[in-house]
Design a protein around this motif. Sequence first.
Motif, PDB file in Angstrom:
ATOM      1  N   LYS A 151     -11.534 -12.920   0.095  1.00  0.00           N
ATOM      2  CA  LYS A 151     -11.812 -13.005  -1.332  1.00  0.00           C
ATOM      3  C   LYS A 151     -11.870 -11.639  -2.010  1.00  0.00           C
ATOM      4  CE  LYS A 151     -14.489 -17.263  -0.784  1.00  0.00           C
ATOM      5  NZ  LYS A 151     -15.829 -17.903  -0.907  1.00  0.00           N
ATOM      6  N   ASN A 152     -12.225 -10.610  -1.270  1.00  0.00           N
ATOM      7  CA  ASN A 152     -12.376  -9.284  -1.859  1.00  0.00           C
ATOM      8  C   ASN A 152     -11.931  -8.216  -0.862  1.00  0.00           C
ATOM      9  OD1 ASN A 152     -14.636  -8.869  -0.041  1.00  0.00           O
ATOM     10  ND2 ASN A 152     -15.858 -10.104  -1.453  1.00  0.00           N
ATOM     11  N   LYS A 153     -11.977  -6.960  -1.301  1.00  0.00           N
ATOM     12  CA  LYS A 153     -11.508  -5.862  -0.464  1.00  0.00           C
ATOM     13  C   LYS A 153     -12.273  -5.794   0.852  1.00  0.00           C
ATOM     14  CE  LYS A 153     -10.923  -0.829  -0.421  1.00  0.00           C
ATOM     15  NZ  LYS A 153     -11.201   0.442  -1.139  1.00  0.00           N
ATOM     16  N   GLU A 154     -13.591  -6.002   0.795  1.00  0.00           N
ATOM     17  CA  GLU A 154     -14.416  -5.936   1.998  1.00  0.00           C
ATOM     18  C   GLU A 154     -13.991  -6.983   3.023  1.00  0.00           C
ATOM     19  OE1 GLU A 154     -19.145  -5.929   3.343  1.00  0.00           O
ATOM     20  OE2 GLU A 154     -18.557  -6.635   1.347  1.00  0.00           O
ATOM     21  N   ASP A 155     -13.637  -8.189   2.554  1.00  0.00           N
ATOM     22  CA  ASP A 155     -13.169  -9.238   3.475  1.00  0.00           C
ATOM     23  C   ASP A 155     -11.920  -8.773   4.226  1.00  0.00           C
ATOM     24  OD1 ASP A 155     -15.186 -10.963   2.748  1.00  0.00           O
ATOM     25  OD2 ASP A 155     -13.966 -12.083   1.305  1.00  0.00           O
ATOM     26  N   TYR A 156     -10.982  -8.172   3.505  1.00  0.00           N
ATOM     27  CA  TYR A 156      -9.755  -7.681   4.141  1.00  0.00           C
ATOM     28  C   TYR A 156     -10.077  -6.575   5.147  1.00  0.00           C
ATOM     29  CZ  TYR A 156      -6.575 -10.337   1.150  1.00  0.00           C
ATOM     30  OH  TYR A 156      -5.875 -11.345   0.541  1.00  0.00           O
ATOM     31  N   GLU A 157     -11.001  -5.703   4.775  1.00  0.00           N
ATOM     32  CA  GLU A 157     -11.359  -4.602   5.677  1.00  0.00           C
ATOM     33  C   GLU A 157     -12.031  -5.122   6.945  1.00  0.00           C
ATOM     34  OE1 GLU A 157     -11.976  -1.078   2.333  1.00  0.00           O
ATOM     35  OE2 GLU A 157     -13.696  -2.293   2.993  1.00  0.00           O
TER      36      GLU A 157
ATOM     37  N   TYR B 148       0.846 -11.957   8.098  1.00  0.00           N
ATOM     38  CA  TYR B 148       1.165 -11.351   6.798  1.00  0.00           C
ATOM     39  C   TYR B 148       0.720 -12.222   5.614  1.00  0.00           C
ATOM     40  CZ  TYR B 148       4.189  -7.959   9.210  1.00  0.00           C
ATOM     41  OH  TYR B 148       4.676  -6.952  10.016  1.00  0.00           O
ATOM     42  N   ALA B 149       0.317 -13.461   5.892  1.00  0.00           N
ATOM     43  CA  ALA B 149       0.040 -14.404   4.795  1.00  0.00           C
ATOM     44  C   ALA B 149      -1.018 -13.916   3.804  1.00  0.00           C
ATOM     45  CB  ALA B 149      -0.352 -15.765   5.375  1.00  0.00           C
ATOM     46  N   PRO B 150      -2.145 -13.302   4.237  1.00  0.00           N
ATOM     47  CA  PRO B 150      -3.148 -12.864   3.260  1.00  0.00           C
ATOM     48  C   PRO B 150      -2.639 -11.808   2.278  1.00  0.00           C
ATOM     49  CG  PRO B 150      -4.142 -13.041   5.433  1.00  0.00           C
ATOM     50  CD  PRO B 150      -2.666 -13.168   5.617  1.00  0.00           C
TER      51      PRO B 150
ATOM     52  N   LEU C 124      -2.254  -1.661  -3.784  1.00  0.00           N
ATOM     53  CA  LEU C 124      -1.198  -1.075  -2.969  1.00  0.00           C
ATOM     54  C   LEU C 124      -1.786  -0.387  -1.735  1.00  0.00           C
ATOM     55  CD1 LEU C 124       1.782  -0.379  -2.556  1.00  0.00           C
ATOM     56  CD2 LEU C 124       1.421   1.669  -3.973  1.00  0.00           C
ATOM     57  N   GLN C 125      -2.897   0.319  -1.931  1.00  0.00           N
ATOM     58  CA  GLN C 125      -3.536   0.987  -0.798  1.00  0.00           C
ATOM     59  C   GLN C 125      -4.012  -0.017   0.246  1.00  0.00           C
ATOM     60  OE1 GLN C 125      -6.747   3.578  -1.954  1.00  0.00           O
ATOM     61  NE2 GLN C 125      -7.294   4.106   0.155  1.00  0.00           N
ATOM     62  N   LEU C 126      -4.649  -1.117  -0.224  1.00  0.00           N
ATOM     63  CA  LEU C 126      -5.120  -2.149   0.701  1.00  0.00           C
ATOM     64  C   LEU C 126      -3.948  -2.817   1.411  1.00  0.00           C
ATOM     65  CD1 LEU C 126      -7.460  -3.807   1.860  1.00  0.00           C
ATOM     66  CD2 LEU C 126      -7.267  -5.322  -0.135  1.00  0.00           C
TER      67      LEU C 126
ATOM     68  N   ASN D  46      -1.022  -1.532   2.089  1.00  0.00           N
ATOM     69  CA  ASN D  46      -0.447  -0.617   3.078  1.00  0.00           C
ATOM     70  C   ASN D  46      -1.316  -0.521   4.326  1.00  0.00           C
ATOM     71  OD1 ASN D  46       1.718  -0.090   1.407  1.00  0.00           O
ATOM     72  ND2 ASN D  46       0.834   1.783   0.538  1.00  0.00           N
ATOM     73  N   GLU D  47      -2.642  -0.450   4.121  1.00  0.00           N
ATOM     74  CA  GLU D  47      -3.545  -0.349   5.268  1.00  0.00           C
ATOM     75  C   GLU D  47      -3.511  -1.628   6.103  1.00  0.00           C
ATOM     76  OE1 GLU D  47      -8.275   0.492   6.366  1.00  0.00           O
ATOM     77  OE2 GLU D  47      -7.646   0.304   4.269  1.00  0.00           O
ATOM     78  N   TYR D  48      -3.497  -2.768   5.420  1.00  0.00           N
ATOM     79  CA  TYR D  48      -3.488  -4.059   6.118  1.00  0.00           C
ATOM     80  C   TYR D  48      -2.183  -4.227   6.894  1.00  0.00           C
ATOM     81  CZ  TYR D  48      -4.897  -8.941   6.782  1.00  0.00           C
ATOM     82  OH  TYR D  48      -5.296 -10.149   7.320  1.00  0.00           O
ATOM     83  N   THR D  49      -1.067  -3.891   6.245  1.00  0.00           N
ATOM     84  CA  THR D  49       0.243  -3.997   6.902  1.00  0.00           C
ATOM     85  C   THR D  49       0.328  -3.069   8.105  1.00  0.00           C
ATOM     86  OG1 THR D  49       1.290  -4.549   4.784  1.00  0.00           O
ATOM     87  CG2 THR D  49       2.733  -3.802   6.555  1.00  0.00           C
ATOM     88  N   ALA D  50      -0.173  -1.849   7.933  1.00  0.00           N
ATOM     89  CA  ALA D  50      -0.138  -0.888   9.040  1.00  0.00           C
ATOM     90  C   ALA D  50      -0.946  -1.373  10.227  1.00  0.00           C
ATOM     91  CB  ALA D  50      -0.661   0.467   8.558  1.00  0.00           C
TER      92      ALA D  50
END
Length: 589
Positions: A150-156, A211-213, A227-229, A231-235
């Motif tokens: 839901k938010n940046k923290e969840d992705y991190e 890659y779905a999220p 874009l930063q998130l 790139n980090e997630y993809t990497a």
Amino acid sequence: MSLTKNRLLLLAFTLSFAACTNMAKQSGNGTDSLHHIVQHYYDEKMLLFPLDATMNGEHQYDGLLQIDISEHFRQRLDSFYTRYLQSLQGIDTASLAPNDLISYLMLLREVSIGKEGLRFPDNLMPFQQFWGMTLTLPQLGSGTGAQPFKNKEDYEKFIHRMKTFAEWTDTAIVNMRKGMATGYVLPKTLVVKMIPQMADLSKKDTGNVFYAPLKTLPAALDSNARLQLKNEYTATIEQYVLPSYAKLKQFLQSEYLAKARTSSGLDSLPNGKEWYAYLIRSWTTTTLTPDEIFATGEKEVARIRGEMETVKTSTGFKGDLPAFFNFLRTDKQFKIFSTPGQVLDSFRAIKDKIMPRVEQMYGHLPRTGFEVRQTEAFRAASASAEYMQGSADGTRPGVFYVPILNPKEFGYTGMECLFLHEAIPGHHFQISIQQENDSLPKFRRFNWIGAYGEGYALYCESLGKELGLYTNPYMYFGRLGDEIHRAIRLVVDVGLHSKGWTREQAIKYMLDNEPLSEQEATAEIERYMAIPAQALSYKIGEMKIRELRNKYAQQLGNKFNIKDFHDELLGDGCVPLSVLEEKMARRFK
């Protein structure tokens, strides 16, 4: 969350628990002491098993992924179980109310059987084609499962889990090499199915579920942050996850497959017979022996075959039962779908049809939402239809997943009983009502006992006629097909793991006794090879629940109320079968 913080949390739990244990030994109030113990147990268990915490809607550990197959972790787990066994010795059970006594008995059983299970090296065979971290992680990472995005923290947080998966992978390979050296290896036919799974999950393309999220990045972020998130997630996917699956594929293909065993059952492993006896106790919550289960299965198969003969005759079919099986598998009149959407809509129509009568048979209905979805492509080939629990707070619905490889080959005759089992009033009702019951301690709200949970779901299949289903003989035969399927499991599971049966022998027995294709029968038998004794829990539990219903209906006569029976049956969540029998006796004495 850092590893240092993880260790500090565990230390805090341990120190707090020590005080709780002393209180249990010194206090005369067994109820208060037990309440503290069961709450500490649940909290500490969530730290030990953070993926379970995520599934339970406890999101404080969403960034953790324990290396639960390591020797260090198993030592921690042994100490964890030992401490709680010791603490329970200080509880005065005579002072406990009935519901607290259930909690005591369940916790005692859970820590006892958990500690006993550590005698067997299941970590040397850490995943297979049906279960394991390799399949759980992509389900969580799909963006549609229990892991929130839901938010940046969840992705991190999931980035951290993906990075730790690389360490899990290295540990798995080390463990499997130990297994190769000591005789603890998987059957070759299972490894063959695992290799394409690993290959699919190692592919660097947008169709890969990981890659779905990225398609639903948080709208609240500005373009630079998004874009930063991204790139980090993809990497992270491409540096940690894809190489891990590629490494597992290469290891299985070039090293492990040659050492995998040609035998099918657990009894071919060192200490295998003792291991299987333990798994029977664990899954069925009984002391039944393999021979007793095998004999029960043969008896039930014979009984259900007799009823199948009667239904076959009623349709006017002139051939024998195997010919009728083939007719049901292949005749075009039973293949009525052309798209996956049509299959899913037919399941939804079953729900609409039965709900008025369900409300007449159940007083307490769950609040949790419900959906029907197609199983994701990355796991559909090896998956069975299944229910994925919703969240206790209602933010995530319960989901009935249906694998549809080819809708034109999807037969309709078994759809009604499948829905009753996996969805309503089966798993969705039982699990949701349990999770929503905040009068239960958390370790019971989010607990699972196969003999009860699967036994209840199989019992629900028998409610079809009462709910207005099975109105033509082919649909009812589909129900009998599912019932005999669970009876067959008692025979083939014991046959595979205790009587030296081969995979091919078990497949033939299944094909001789139910209307499955060879592909379906093979997938089922390989499932039992992968998770010994789990398939026994369905029929064992169902027979106990049906026995209890018949007993109280006969005893109470006109005073028997089916709503009361079902509400009591579900009211305390999953319990061992012996505890179920005792609590039903208290309610209906």
